[in-house]
Motif scaffolding. Sequence first.
Motif, PDB file in Angstrom:
ATOM      1  N   ARG A   1       0.845  -1.204   0.000  1.00  0.00           N
ATOM      2  CA  ARG A   1       0.000   0.000   0.000  1.00  0.00           C
ATOM      3  C   ARG A   1       0.874   1.246   0.000  1.00  0.00           C
ATOM      4  O   ARG A   1       2.086   1.165   0.162  1.00  0.00           O
ATOM      5  CB  ARG A   1      -0.932   0.003   1.216  1.00  0.00           C
ATOM      6  N   GLY A   2       0.233   2.392  -0.168  1.00  0.00           N
ATOM      7  CA  GLY A   2       0.899   3.672  -0.021  1.00  0.00           C
ATOM      8  C   GLY A   2       2.091   3.865  -0.931  1.00  0.00           C
ATOM      9  O   GLY A   2       2.051   3.562  -2.129  1.00  0.00           O
ATOM     10  N   ILE A   3       3.167   4.403  -0.356  1.00  0.00           N
ATOM     11  CA  ILE A   3       4.382   4.690  -1.132  1.00  0.00           C
ATOM     12  C   ILE A   3       4.944   3.425  -1.752  1.00  0.00           C
ATOM     13  O   ILE A   3       5.385   3.430  -2.911  1.00  0.00           O
ATOM     14  CB  ILE A   3       5.429   5.365  -0.221  1.00  0.00           C
TER      15      ILE A   3
ATOM     16  N   ASN B   1      11.319   0.253   2.060  1.00  0.00           N
ATOM     17  CA  ASN B   1      10.223   1.147   2.374  1.00  0.00           C
ATOM     18  C   ASN B   1       9.403   0.696   3.586  1.00  0.00           C
ATOM     19  O   ASN B   1       8.652   1.485   4.150  1.00  0.00           O
ATOM     20  CB  ASN B   1       9.308   1.263   1.147  1.00  0.00           C
TER      21      ASN B   1
ATOM     22  N   ILE C   1       2.891  12.940   3.098  1.00  0.00           N
ATOM     23  CA  ILE C   1       2.378  12.179   1.962  1.00  0.00           C
ATOM     24  C   ILE C   1       1.043  11.560   2.368  1.00  0.00           C
ATOM     25  O   ILE C   1       0.912  11.025   3.474  1.00  0.00           O
ATOM     26  CB  ILE C   1       3.355  11.060   1.527  1.00  0.00           C
ATOM     27  N   GLU C   2       0.077  11.620   1.482  1.00  0.00           N
ATOM     28  CA  GLU C   2      -1.263  11.094   1.781  1.00  0.00           C
ATOM     29  C   GLU C   2      -1.257   9.567   1.707  1.00  0.00           C
ATOM     30  O   GLU C   2      -1.306   8.986   0.627  1.00  0.00           O
ATOM     31  CB  GLU C   2      -2.275  11.674   0.799  1.00  0.00           C
ATOM     32  N   THR C   3      -1.165   8.929   2.855  1.00  0.00           N
ATOM     33  CA  THR C   3      -1.132   7.476   2.942  1.00  0.00           C
ATOM     34  C   THR C   3      -1.969   7.023   4.128  1.00  0.00           C
ATOM     35  O   THR C   3      -2.453   7.828   4.925  1.00  0.00           O
ATOM     36  CB  THR C   3       0.308   6.956   3.146  1.00  0.00           C
ATOM     37  N   ASP C   4      -2.093   5.697   4.266  1.00  0.00           N
ATOM     38  CA  ASP C   4      -2.787   5.142   5.425  1.00  0.00           C
ATOM     39  C   ASP C   4      -2.103   5.555   6.728  1.00  0.00           C
ATOM     40  O   ASP C   4      -2.759   5.742   7.751  1.00  0.00           O
ATOM     41  CB  ASP C   4      -2.836   3.617   5.336  1.00  0.00           C
TER      42      ASP C   4
ATOM     43  N   THR D   1      -0.413   8.399   7.394  1.00  0.00           N
ATOM     44  CA  THR D   1      -0.724   9.774   7.785  1.00  0.00           C
ATOM     45  C   THR D   1      -2.196   9.895   8.181  1.00  0.00           C
ATOM     46  O   THR D   1      -2.549  10.702   9.043  1.00  0.00           O
ATOM     47  CB  THR D   1      -0.373  10.771   6.672  1.00  0.00           C
TER      48      THR D   1
ATOM     49  N   LYS E   1       1.716  13.051  -2.772  1.00  0.00           N
ATOM     50  CA  LYS E   1       1.089  11.791  -3.154  1.00  0.00           C
ATOM     51  C   LYS E   1       2.161  10.698  -3.189  1.00  0.00           C
ATOM     52  O   LYS E   1       3.348  10.986  -3.433  1.00  0.00           O
ATOM     53  CB  LYS E   1       0.449  11.902  -4.533  1.00  0.00           C
ATOM     54  N   PRO E   2       1.783   9.444  -2.991  1.00  0.00           N
ATOM     55  CA  PRO E   2       2.772   8.372  -3.099  1.00  0.00           C
ATOM     56  C   PRO E   2       3.528   8.389  -4.427  1.00  0.00           C
ATOM     57  O   PRO E   2       4.719   8.056  -4.473  1.00  0.00           O
ATOM     58  CB  PRO E   2       1.913   7.101  -2.956  1.00  0.00           C
TER      59      PRO E   2
END
Length: 253
Positions: free
Chosen positions: A16-18, A90, A187-190, A192, A221-222
């Motif tokens: 997920r995410g990055i 990561n 960064i907009e992720t789970d 954050t 964004k990722p």
Amino acid sequence: MSNTNGRTAIVTGGARGIGAATARRLAEDGFAVAVLDLDEGDCRPVVDAIESAGGRGLAVGVDVSAEAGVEAAVTRVAAELGDPTVLVNNAGVLRDNLLFKMSAGDWDSVMHVHLRGAFLMSRAVQRYMTAQQWGRIVNLSSTSALGNRGQANYAAAKAGIQGFTKTLAIELGRFGITANAIAPGFIETDMTAATAARIGVPFEELKAQRAAQIPVGRTGKPEDVAHTVSFFVSDGAGFVSGQVVYVAGGPRG
């Protein structure tokens, strides 16, 4: 920028995410991509997306802080996708708290995943890189490495990643291997979104607050991070090593 034909990349924390954005981007760049995360099933949607687009992917479940598991996972990647010569470290966890409330377990969990995990993965993969006299290691740090309230464990781990990266660059450079770090800002992720929940602020409100403080006027964004990874692992970046790039929408560091 790259001759990626036949090259294999590993992305940890890739479900997920990055990590997911990076795995998809590297597949678009022509790499076969092994997507590693704790639960192999969680990696499948990313691998399915890679394969649907005509790429090659592999889902692997592993705890990056477990030495035997890392060795087995890397051996499997080499057998099923080809010798890995790109590694993106990561994988990460958050166990945020103020120092006086932080447990030793919360400290250890963050150190084990971020620092021990990056060490174990890099040690396991470098043997394939040195054999081919070419390799790229990209480690995910954070702007929190500069210090961040409620993140003594995370900040220390991410600062450690930067020192680890610079040392890899020194030790492995003569084998045609570069090592660089990316330090994302907001960064907009789970993760954050989880931070927003922890401090009791709606995620959209938190994003607006952070965007107002960022020179480019938006949160990340990722894909912003994935694009930077794409550069670092390219042939064209072969003379760039031991660097930390802050992908934060403005100057940091």
